[in-house]
Design a protein around this motif. Structure first.
Motif, PDB file in Angstrom:
ATOM      1  N   SER A 301       0.827  -1.200   0.000  1.00 22.21           N
ATOM      2  CA  SER A 301       0.000   0.000   0.000  1.00 22.21           C
ATOM      3  C   SER A 301       0.863   1.252   0.000  1.00 22.21           C
ATOM      4  O   SER A 301       1.806   1.390   0.792  1.00 22.21           O
ATOM      5  CB  SER A 301      -0.919   0.019   1.222  1.00 22.21           C
ATOM      6  OG  SER A 301      -2.037  -0.798   1.007  1.00 22.21           O
ATOM      7  N   THR A 302       0.530   2.159  -0.882  1.00 20.44           N
ATOM      8  CA  THR A 302       1.242   3.431  -0.937  1.00 20.44           C
ATOM      9  C   THR A 302       0.677   4.352   0.143  1.00 20.44           C
ATOM     10  O   THR A 302      -0.369   4.076   0.742  1.00 20.44           O
ATOM     11  CB  THR A 302       1.057   4.087  -2.307  1.00 20.44           C
ATOM     12  OG1 THR A 302      -0.350   4.338  -2.502  1.00 20.44           O
ATOM     13  CG2 THR A 302       1.564   3.183  -3.417  1.00 20.44           C
ATOM     14  N   ARG A 303       1.356   5.450   0.374  1.00 20.65           N
ATOM     15  CA  ARG A 303       0.887   6.386   1.395  1.00 20.65           C
ATOM     16  C   ARG A 303      -0.474   6.960   1.012  1.00 20.65           C
ATOM     17  O   ARG A 303      -1.333   7.184   1.865  1.00 20.65           O
ATOM     18  CB  ARG A 303       1.914   7.517   1.552  1.00 20.65           C
ATOM     19  CG  ARG A 303       1.794   8.271   2.878  1.00 20.65           C
ATOM     20  CD  ARG A 303       2.094   7.404   4.052  1.00 20.65           C
ATOM     21  NE  ARG A 303       1.783   8.088   5.314  1.00 20.65           N
ATOM     22  CZ  ARG A 303       1.741   7.480   6.469  1.00 20.65           C
ATOM     23  NH1 ARG A 303       1.958   6.185   6.561  1.00 20.65           N
ATOM     24  NH2 ARG A 303       1.469   8.159   7.574  1.00 20.65           N
ATOM     25  N   SER A 304      -0.680   7.198  -0.271  1.00 23.17           N
ATOM     26  CA  SER A 304      -1.965   7.759  -0.714  1.00 23.17           C
ATOM     27  C   SER A 304      -3.111   6.788  -0.440  1.00 23.17           C
ATOM     28  O   SER A 304      -4.214   7.197  -0.080  1.00 23.17           O
ATOM     29  CB  SER A 304      -1.911   8.111  -2.203  1.00 23.17           C
ATOM     30  OG  SER A 304      -1.736   6.950  -2.990  1.00 23.17           O
ATOM     31  N   LYS A 305      -2.834   5.484  -0.580  1.00 23.37           N
ATOM     32  CA  LYS A 305      -3.881   4.491  -0.312  1.00 23.37           C
ATOM     33  C   LYS A 305      -4.154   4.379   1.183  1.00 23.37           C
ATOM     34  O   LYS A 305      -5.299   4.144   1.605  1.00 23.37           O
ATOM     35  CB  LYS A 305      -3.487   3.135  -0.895  1.00 23.37           C
ATOM     36  CG  LYS A 305      -3.589   3.097  -2.414  1.00 23.37           C
ATOM     37  CD  LYS A 305      -3.300   1.732  -2.980  1.00 23.37           C
ATOM     38  CE  LYS A 305      -3.497   1.726  -4.500  1.00 23.37           C
ATOM     39  NZ  LYS A 305      -3.181   0.405  -5.101  1.00 23.37           N
ATOM     40  N   ILE A 306      -3.125   4.533   1.985  1.00 26.66           N
ATOM     41  CA  ILE A 306      -3.318   4.512   3.437  1.00 26.66           C
ATOM     42  C   ILE A 306      -4.157   5.717   3.867  1.00 26.66           C
ATOM     43  O   ILE A 306      -5.030   5.607   4.729  1.00 26.66           O
ATOM     44  CB  ILE A 306      -1.953   4.495   4.165  1.00 26.66           C
ATOM     45  CG1 ILE A 306      -1.311   3.105   3.999  1.00 26.66           C
ATOM     46  CG2 ILE A 306      -2.108   4.840   5.651  1.00 26.66           C
ATOM     47  CD1 ILE A 306       0.087   2.984   4.543  1.00 26.66           C
ATOM     48  N   ILE A 307      -3.933   6.850   3.235  1.00 21.46           N
ATOM     49  CA  ILE A 307      -4.743   8.037   3.517  1.00 21.46           C
ATOM     50  C   ILE A 307      -6.198   7.802   3.104  1.00 21.46           C
ATOM     51  O   ILE A 307      -7.138   8.181   3.816  1.00 21.46           O
ATOM     52  CB  ILE A 307      -4.154   9.275   2.799  1.00 21.46           C
ATOM     53  CG1 ILE A 307      -2.830   9.668   3.469  1.00 21.46           C
ATOM     54  CG2 ILE A 307      -5.133  10.449   2.815  1.00 21.46           C
ATOM     55  CD1 ILE A 307      -2.049  10.733   2.729  1.00 21.46           C
ATOM     56  N   THR A 308      -6.381   7.145   1.960  1.00 19.55           N
ATOM     57  CA  THR A 308      -7.738   6.790   1.516  1.00 19.55           C
ATOM     58  C   THR A 308      -8.402   5.866   2.529  1.00 19.55           C
ATOM     59  O   THR A 308      -9.580   6.032   2.876  1.00 19.55           O
ATOM     60  CB  THR A 308      -7.701   6.101   0.138  1.00 19.55           C
ATOM     61  OG1 THR A 308      -7.137   6.987  -0.819  1.00 19.55           O
ATOM     62  CG2 THR A 308      -9.102   5.686  -0.303  1.00 19.55           C
ATOM     63  N   ALA A 309      -7.651   4.877   3.022  1.00 17.75           N
ATOM     64  CA  ALA A 309      -8.177   3.943   4.018  1.00 17.75           C
ATOM     65  C   ALA A 309      -8.559   4.679   5.299  1.00 17.75           C
ATOM     66  O   ALA A 309      -9.601   4.397   5.909  1.00 17.75           O
ATOM     67  CB  ALA A 309      -7.144   2.863   4.311  1.00 17.75           C
ATOM     68  N   ALA A 310      -7.736   5.636   5.704  1.00 18.82           N
ATOM     69  CA  ALA A 310      -8.033   6.426   6.900  1.00 18.82           C
ATOM     70  C   ALA A 310      -9.309   7.237   6.702  1.00 18.82           C
ATOM     71  O   ALA A 310     -10.140   7.367   7.612  1.00 18.82           O
ATOM     72  CB  ALA A 310      -6.860   7.354   7.216  1.00 18.82           C
ATOM     73  N   ALA A 311      -9.479   7.775   5.491  1.00 17.27           N
ATOM     74  CA  ALA A 311     -10.686   8.550   5.182  1.00 17.27           C
ATOM     75  C   ALA A 311     -11.929   7.667   5.261  1.00 17.27           C
ATOM     76  O   ALA A 311     -12.982   8.092   5.757  1.00 17.27           O
ATOM     77  CB  ALA A 311     -10.561   9.173   3.795  1.00 17.27           C
ATOM     78  N   CYS A 312     -11.807   6.422   4.801  1.00 15.41           N
ATOM     79  CA  CYS A 312     -12.933   5.488   4.885  1.00 15.41           C
ATOM     80  C   CYS A 312     -13.323   5.245   6.343  1.00 15.41           C
ATOM     81  O   CYS A 312     -14.503   5.151   6.679  1.00 15.41           O
ATOM     82  CB  CYS A 312     -12.565   4.160   4.225  1.00 15.41           C
ATOM     83  SG  CYS A 312     -12.479   4.234   2.424  1.00 15.41           S
TER      84      CYS A 312
END
Length: 375
Positions: A301-312
């Motif tokens: 997972s890239t940092r951008s995807k981790i941020i997306t996951a956090a947003a979810c």
């Protein structure tokens, strides 16, 4: 004291006979068990439908109980999100207008005290009298509600009325009513199981997937098999067949299939498809669990995807507006547990902005209905 050996031997003999008969009963398959033992490959028409389905249906509400514009969409969505305070305010005007379905839903969320039974019963009775069969069945003596809030208000006449209305609807071509009419009083014969299979298929053609989801769970859990027939794990090929059938529901935006099967069986799906499911789940899910955990648990997972996951995760907090709910806080803990860098202050702001945008763009489908109001 004289011991009566004959009595002891007779008692032991009776106990042994009971044990043998019990064992024979457990080993003797019912019609349901015999049918399920054949495996999910017997569901040929559903498999064909699944193979022909494409990800993802452009209509986000194709499998939703209610659609935007329907007066019950917003209140039932609020119930699904466990915002009963909002639902009650939206339902009461509809109840005052004589909406039988609104009466059912208001009754459903009006519990909470031993004194609520009278009002719940009144709403269910009025709804049933106006033609809602599911309200009538909630007042049947076999309903679990009758041992809780509705004790003293239930009567067999309501069960009879519910069945009568379902029968009338079934005769007019309502396959959902026909399914629940058979399911409500089902016996364990193989013939009944085959009829249910057919009705599951017919309902799936109408994009009503509650019966199919239940059948998938039964096959996956080997629910009908005897103790001696159950295996620790399903055969790999049978799992693959079930996974294909589940794709029929997922491709038509039925979110429980994502949460209850796909997430726990990711090894059965290609990575490209899982990635598409994760993106789709953000829009249709009222609980973005799959999105948040899918991106977090991927090693690459890239940092951008981790941020997306956090947003979810943050979406859950925004939807419930509950000070005891802190999904984002839990997510941050999981970052630490997985030895990932914590969110920076700027990332935290980014997460909350993304979550707010996601929430405004969501097209959540409603999967609860009157026969399955607690999923």
């Amino acid at each position: 004291m004289k011991i009566n050996k004959r009595l002891i031997y007779r008692t032991l003999f009776v106990l042994i006979c009971i044990g043998v008969l019990s064992g024979a009963y457990l080993m003797m398959p019912s019609g349901f068990q015999s049918r399920q033992a054949e495996g999910p490959e017997v569901l040929t028409e559903l498999l064909k439908m699944a193979e022909e389905s494409q990800p993802f249906n452009p209509d986000p509400y194709i499998s939703s109980t209610y659609r935007p514009g329907d007066p019950l969409y917003e209140p039932v969505l609020a119930i699904q999100r466990e915002r009963w305070d909002i639902a009650q305010k939206l339902l009461q005007p509809l109840v005052d207008q004589g909406n039988a379905d609104a009466m059912y839903w208001l009754a459903h969320i009006s519990g909470g005290s031993i004194y609520a039974g009278k009002e719940i019963a009144r709403l269910f009775q009025k709804s049933a009298e106006l033609g809602n069969p599911y309200a009538a069945l909630r007042l049947d003596v076999s309903s679990e509600d009758c041992s809780l809030y509705l004790r003293g208000y239930c009567d067999p006449k309501w069960g009879e009325l519910g069945r009568k209305i379902l029968q009338q609807r079934a005769e007019q071509g309502d396959v959902k009513a026909e399914y629940y009419l058979l399911k409500y009083d089902e016996n364990s014969s193989e013939d009944v199981h085959k009829k249910l299979e057919k009705l599951v298929t017919e309902n799936a053609k109408n994009h009503y997937y509650q019966p199919l989801m239940r059948m998938v769970v039964d096959y996956n859990d080997q629910s009908y098999l005897t103790y001696f027939e159950k295996s620790k794990e399903l055969d790999v090929e049978e799992k693959k067949i079930i996974s294909k059938i589940v794709m029929l529901m997922v491709n038509n935006n039925y979110s429980p299939a994502i949460l209850n099967f796909v997430y726990f069986n990711q090894d059965l799906y290609k990575e490209k498809y899982l990635s598409e499911v994760a993106r789709a789940s953000i829009k249709i899910n009222t609980n973005p669990f799959f999105c948040s955990h899918y991106y977090l648990e991927k090693e690459y997972s890239t940092r951008s995807k981790i941020i997306t996951a956090a947003a979810c995760s943050n979406i859950v907090d925004l939807m419930k507006d509950d000070e005891n709910e802190d999904s984002l806080g839990t997510f941050k803990y999981l970052l630490k547990k997985n030895k990932l860098s914590p969110l920076t202050e700027s990332e935290d702001i980014q997460v909350k902005n993304i979550a707010s945008n996601m929430l405004s763009e969501m097209t959540p489908m409603i999967y609860i209905d009157e026969m399955n109001p607690r999923l």
